[in-house]
Design a protein around this motif. Structure first.
Motif, PDB file in Angstrom:
ATOM      1  N   SER A 286     -11.972   2.972   4.550  1.00 46.95           N
ATOM      2  CA  SER A 286     -12.144   4.405   4.791  1.00 46.95           C
ATOM      3  C   SER A 286     -11.060   4.974   5.692  1.00 46.95           C
ATOM      4  O   SER A 286     -11.156   6.129   6.129  1.00 46.95           O
ATOM      5  CB  SER A 286     -13.513   4.670   5.418  1.00 46.95           C
ATOM      6  N   VAL A 287      -9.996   4.200   5.961  1.00 47.75           N
ATOM      7  CA  VAL A 287      -8.935   4.669   6.852  1.00 47.75           C
ATOM      8  C   VAL A 287      -8.250   5.905   6.267  1.00 47.75           C
ATOM      9  O   VAL A 287      -8.034   6.001   5.049  1.00 47.75           O
ATOM     10  CB  VAL A 287      -7.906   3.558   7.121  1.00 47.75           C
ATOM     11  N   ASP A 288      -7.932   6.851   7.129  1.00 50.30           N
ATOM     12  CA  ASP A 288      -7.300   8.094   6.695  1.00 50.30           C
ATOM     13  C   ASP A 288      -6.258   8.504   7.736  1.00 50.30           C
ATOM     14  O   ASP A 288      -6.594   8.834   8.867  1.00 50.30           O
ATOM     15  CB  ASP A 288      -8.350   9.200   6.543  1.00 50.30           C
ATOM     16  N   THR A 289      -4.983   8.473   7.333  1.00 49.96           N
ATOM     17  CA  THR A 289      -3.903   8.923   8.209  1.00 49.96           C
ATOM     18  C   THR A 289      -3.291  10.230   7.726  1.00 49.96           C
ATOM     19  O   THR A 289      -2.316  10.705   8.298  1.00 49.96           O
ATOM     20  CB  THR A 289      -2.787   7.860   8.289  1.00 49.96           C
ATOM     21  N   GLY A 290      -3.857  10.761   6.637  1.00 48.57           N
ATOM     22  CA  GLY A 290      -3.329  12.004   6.089  1.00 48.57           C
ATOM     23  C   GLY A 290      -2.234  11.814   5.057  1.00 48.57           C
ATOM     24  O   GLY A 290      -1.740  12.791   4.495  1.00 48.57           O
ATOM     25  N   VAL A 291      -1.836  10.555   4.816  1.00 48.27           N
ATOM     26  CA  VAL A 291      -0.799  10.246   3.823  1.00 48.27           C
ATOM     27  C   VAL A 291      -1.358   9.170   2.899  1.00 48.27           C
ATOM     28  O   VAL A 291      -1.586   8.035   3.324  1.00 48.27           O
ATOM     29  CB  VAL A 291       0.511   9.766   4.483  1.00 48.27           C
ATOM     30  N   GLU A 292      -1.577   9.512   1.640  1.00 45.05           N
ATOM     31  CA  GLU A 292      -2.237   8.597   0.709  1.00 45.05           C
ATOM     32  C   GLU A 292      -1.475   7.285   0.545  1.00 45.05           C
ATOM     33  O   GLU A 292      -2.081   6.211   0.520  1.00 45.05           O
ATOM     34  CB  GLU A 292      -2.395   9.294  -0.645  1.00 45.05           C
ATOM     35  N   GLN A 293      -0.158   7.354   0.432  1.00 48.32           N
ATOM     36  CA  GLN A 293       0.625   6.137   0.248  1.00 48.32           C
ATOM     37  C   GLN A 293       0.520   5.219   1.461  1.00 48.32           C
ATOM     38  O   GLN A 293       0.418   4.002   1.336  1.00 48.32           O
ATOM     39  CB  GLN A 293       2.089   6.496  -0.029  1.00 48.32           C
ATOM     40  N   ARG A 294       0.529   5.808   2.653  1.00 48.42           N
ATOM     41  CA  ARG A 294       0.411   5.008   3.873  1.00 48.42           C
ATOM     42  C   ARG A 294      -0.981   4.377   3.974  1.00 48.42           C
ATOM     43  O   ARG A 294      -1.114   3.206   4.360  1.00 48.42           O
ATOM     44  CB  ARG A 294       0.692   5.878   5.095  1.00 48.42           C
ATOM     45  N   ASP A 295      -2.021   5.133   3.595  1.00 54.85           N
ATOM     46  CA  ASP A 295      -3.373   4.579   3.627  1.00 54.85           C
ATOM     47  C   ASP A 295      -3.500   3.387   2.677  1.00 54.85           C
ATOM     48  O   ASP A 295      -4.135   2.386   3.009  1.00 54.85           O
ATOM     49  CB  ASP A 295      -4.390   5.657   3.249  1.00 54.85           C
ATOM     50  N   ALA A 296      -2.882   3.496   1.496  1.00 54.97           N
ATOM     51  CA  ALA A 296      -2.928   2.395   0.534  1.00 54.97           C
ATOM     52  C   ALA A 296      -2.238   1.163   1.097  1.00 54.97           C
ATOM     53  O   ALA A 296      -2.690   0.028   0.871  1.00 54.97           O
ATOM     54  CB  ALA A 296      -2.276   2.824  -0.780  1.00 54.97           C
ATOM     55  N   HIS A 297      -1.162   1.352   1.845  1.00 51.90           N
ATOM     56  CA  HIS A 297      -0.470   0.224   2.466  1.00 51.90           C
ATOM     57  C   HIS A 297      -1.343  -0.417   3.543  1.00 51.90           C
ATOM     58  O   HIS A 297      -1.422  -1.647   3.651  1.00 51.90           O
ATOM     59  CB  HIS A 297       0.860   0.699   3.059  1.00 51.90           C
ATOM     60  N   LEU A 298      -2.031   0.403   4.314  1.00 47.83           N
ATOM     61  CA  LEU A 298      -2.864  -0.114   5.391  1.00 47.83           C
ATOM     62  C   LEU A 298      -4.030  -0.952   4.873  1.00 47.83           C
ATOM     63  O   LEU A 298      -4.401  -1.959   5.488  1.00 47.83           O
ATOM     64  CB  LEU A 298      -3.403   1.038   6.240  1.00 47.83           C
ATOM     65  N   VAL A 299      -4.633  -0.573   3.752  1.00 50.19           N
ATOM     66  CA  VAL A 299      -5.771  -1.344   3.248  1.00 50.19           C
ATOM     67  C   VAL A 299      -5.317  -2.555   2.431  1.00 50.19           C
ATOM     68  O   VAL A 299      -6.140  -3.400   2.061  1.00 50.19           O
ATOM     69  CB  VAL A 299      -6.720  -0.467   2.394  1.00 50.19           C
ATOM     70  N   GLY A 300      -4.010  -2.677   2.179  1.00 47.23           N
ATOM     71  CA  GLY A 300      -3.479  -3.794   1.414  1.00 47.23           C
ATOM     72  C   GLY A 300      -3.296  -5.044   2.252  1.00 47.23           C
ATOM     73  O   GLY A 300      -3.626  -5.098   3.441  1.00 47.23           O
ATOM     74  N   ALA A 301      -2.714  -6.066   1.637  1.00 45.08           N
ATOM     75  CA  ALA A 301      -2.598  -7.388   2.259  1.00 45.08           C
ATOM     76  C   ALA A 301      -1.696  -7.402   3.488  1.00 45.08           C
ATOM     77  O   ALA A 301      -1.843  -8.265   4.361  1.00 45.08           O
ATOM     78  CB  ALA A 301      -2.087  -8.396   1.234  1.00 45.08           C
ATOM     79  N   ASP A 302      -0.753  -6.447   3.609  1.00 49.45           N
ATOM     80  CA  ASP A 302       0.137  -6.426   4.779  1.00 49.45           C
ATOM     81  C   ASP A 302      -0.608  -6.115   6.069  1.00 49.45           C
ATOM     82  O   ASP A 302      -0.171  -6.526   7.157  1.00 49.45           O
ATOM     83  CB  ASP A 302       1.252  -5.401   4.571  1.00 49.45           C
ATOM     84  N   PHE A 303      -1.707  -5.361   5.943  1.00 52.90           N
ATOM     85  CA  PHE A 303      -2.434  -4.957   7.147  1.00 52.90           C
ATOM     86  C   PHE A 303      -3.901  -5.402   7.076  1.00 52.90           C
ATOM     87  O   PHE A 303      -4.205  -6.561   7.336  1.00 52.90           O
ATOM     88  CB  PHE A 303      -2.302  -3.450   7.366  1.00 52.90           C
ATOM     89  N   PHE A 304      -4.831  -4.511   6.741  1.00 55.55           N
ATOM     90  CA  PHE A 304      -6.255  -4.845   6.825  1.00 55.55           C
ATOM     91  C   PHE A 304      -6.732  -5.797   5.728  1.00 55.55           C
ATOM     92  O   PHE A 304      -7.735  -6.476   5.905  1.00 55.55           O
ATOM     93  CB  PHE A 304      -7.101  -3.566   6.785  1.00 55.55           C
ATOM     94  N   ASP A 305      -6.052  -5.816   4.591  1.00 58.20           N
ATOM     95  CA  ASP A 305      -6.472  -6.669   3.476  1.00 58.20           C
ATOM     96  C   ASP A 305      -7.946  -6.417   3.174  1.00 58.20           C
ATOM     97  O   ASP A 305      -8.790  -7.327   3.209  1.00 58.20           O
ATOM     98  CB  ASP A 305      -6.233  -8.144   3.814  1.00 58.20           C
ATOM     99  N   ALA A 306      -8.257  -5.156   2.853  1.00 58.88           N
ATOM    100  CA  ALA A 306      -9.644  -4.723   2.698  1.00 58.88           C
ATOM    101  C   ALA A 306     -10.387  -5.438   1.585  1.00 58.88           C
ATOM    102  O   ALA A 306     -11.615  -5.570   1.639  1.00 58.88           O
ATOM    103  CB  ALA A 306      -9.688  -3.213   2.458  1.00 58.88           C
ATOM    104  N   ARG A 307      -9.676  -5.932   0.588  1.00 58.79           N
ATOM    105  CA  ARG A 307     -10.359  -6.629  -0.503  1.00 58.79           C
ATOM    106  C   ARG A 307     -11.024  -7.904   0.002  1.00 58.79           C
ATOM    107  O   ARG A 307     -12.145  -8.227  -0.390  1.00 58.79           O
ATOM    108  CB  ARG A 307      -9.367  -6.960  -1.614  1.00 58.79           C
ATOM    109  N   ARG A 308     -10.358  -8.639   0.880  1.00 58.51           N
ATOM    110  CA  ARG A 308     -10.918  -9.880   1.411  1.00 58.51           C
ATOM    111  C   ARG A 308     -11.664  -9.682   2.725  1.00 58.51           C
ATOM    112  O   ARG A 308     -12.560 -10.467   3.070  1.00 58.51           O
ATOM    113  CB  ARG A 308      -9.804 -10.911   1.611  1.00 58.51           C
ATOM    114  N   HIS A 309     -11.280  -8.647   3.482  1.00 58.04           N
ATOM    115  CA  HIS A 309     -11.888  -8.406   4.796  1.00 58.04           C
ATOM    116  C   HIS A 309     -12.275  -6.925   4.897  1.00 58.04           C
ATOM    117  O   HIS A 309     -11.595  -6.136   5.554  1.00 58.04           O
ATOM    118  CB  HIS A 309     -10.912  -8.771   5.910  1.00 58.04           C
TER     119      HIS A 309
END
Length: 229
Positions: free
Chosen positions: A96-119
């Motif tokens: 549910s992270v929101d920084t106001g930039v869709e591309q940046r949010d997608a990067h944050l939930v990906g494997a480089d950062f939060f890895d939301a799929r696994r965590h």
């Protein structure tokens, strides 16, 4: 938190803390608790439409990126007579992270950062609370990100309490702490040609809380009021 105004702190005599039966859990030499805080003792829940759980981090050495999480659950217990008995637990859906930039949010939930799929979840569970004086508290707890758990200290300031137009009792708190994200496995970065890194390792977490007293029989203790109220 503009709907809250700070209470005037009453002048009371300091009661000496002696062992587990002491009336206050207060840092040595700190101002005593406002007696009005006793009335706030009980279960509370964060009112999401009027609160913000967010973060800020330096970007490219010269700017600051700010974001917030919109989906989380909370359980709070505040003890106005004995702060050491207070506790908090917050479970955040990192997707549910929101920084106001869709591309940046997608990067944050990906494997480089939060890895939301696994965590998918980030949690904070308090382990101790200390009254530092006046309206300031220090809450220590365990912060879990990407299944890594480490202790953090949260500076917590009580802002006041009101009964809103719907008849519900609200209390305001501001909490902040700064962490090194690499200690939780968030190590992604890029080097800048001029020196330094694209994203700072230091992240400031911010808890801008409007808590509402839990009431029996209501969903999560929250009132059915418009989100825009």
């Amino acid at each position: 938190m503009g709907i809250f105004s700070r209470r005037q702190t009453a002048t009371i005599e300091r009661t000496q803390d002696v062992g587990p039966g002491a009336p206050f859990s207060t840092a040595a030499g700190a101002a005593p608790l406002d007696p009005a805080l006793r009335a706030l003792t009980g279960e509370w829940t964060i009112d999401r439409p009027h609160s913000r759980i967010g973060f800020s981090v330096r970007h490219a050495m010269v700017t600051t990126v700010r974001g917030a999480f919109g989906d989380y659950d909370s359980t709070l217990y505040f003890d106005g007579a004995r702060p050491s008995a207070s506790r908090a637990e917050i479970t955040i859906q990192v997707g549910s992270v929101d920084t106001g930039v869709e591309q940046r949010d997608a990067h944050l939930v990906g494997a480089d950062f939060f890895d939301a799929r696994r965590h998918p979840e980030m949690t904070f569970r308090s382990t101790s609370t200390l009254h530092e004086g006046g309206e300031s508290f220090r809450m220590t707890g365990d912060l879990t990100i990407r299944d890594v758990t480490r202790p953090v200290e949260l500076q917590l300031d009580y802002l006041g309490s009101v009964v809103d137009p719907f008849g519900f009792e609200r209390a305001g708190f501001d909490g902040t702490t700064t962490i090194d994200r690499t200690e939780w496995g968030l190590v992604y970065n890029q080097r800048l040609e001029a020196g330094g890194t694209m994203v700072s390792e230091k992240v400031r977490l911010q808890f801008d809380i409007s808590a509402i007293r839990a009431t029996p029989g209501s969903a999560a203790g929250l009132p059915a009021e418009p989100a825009t109220a």
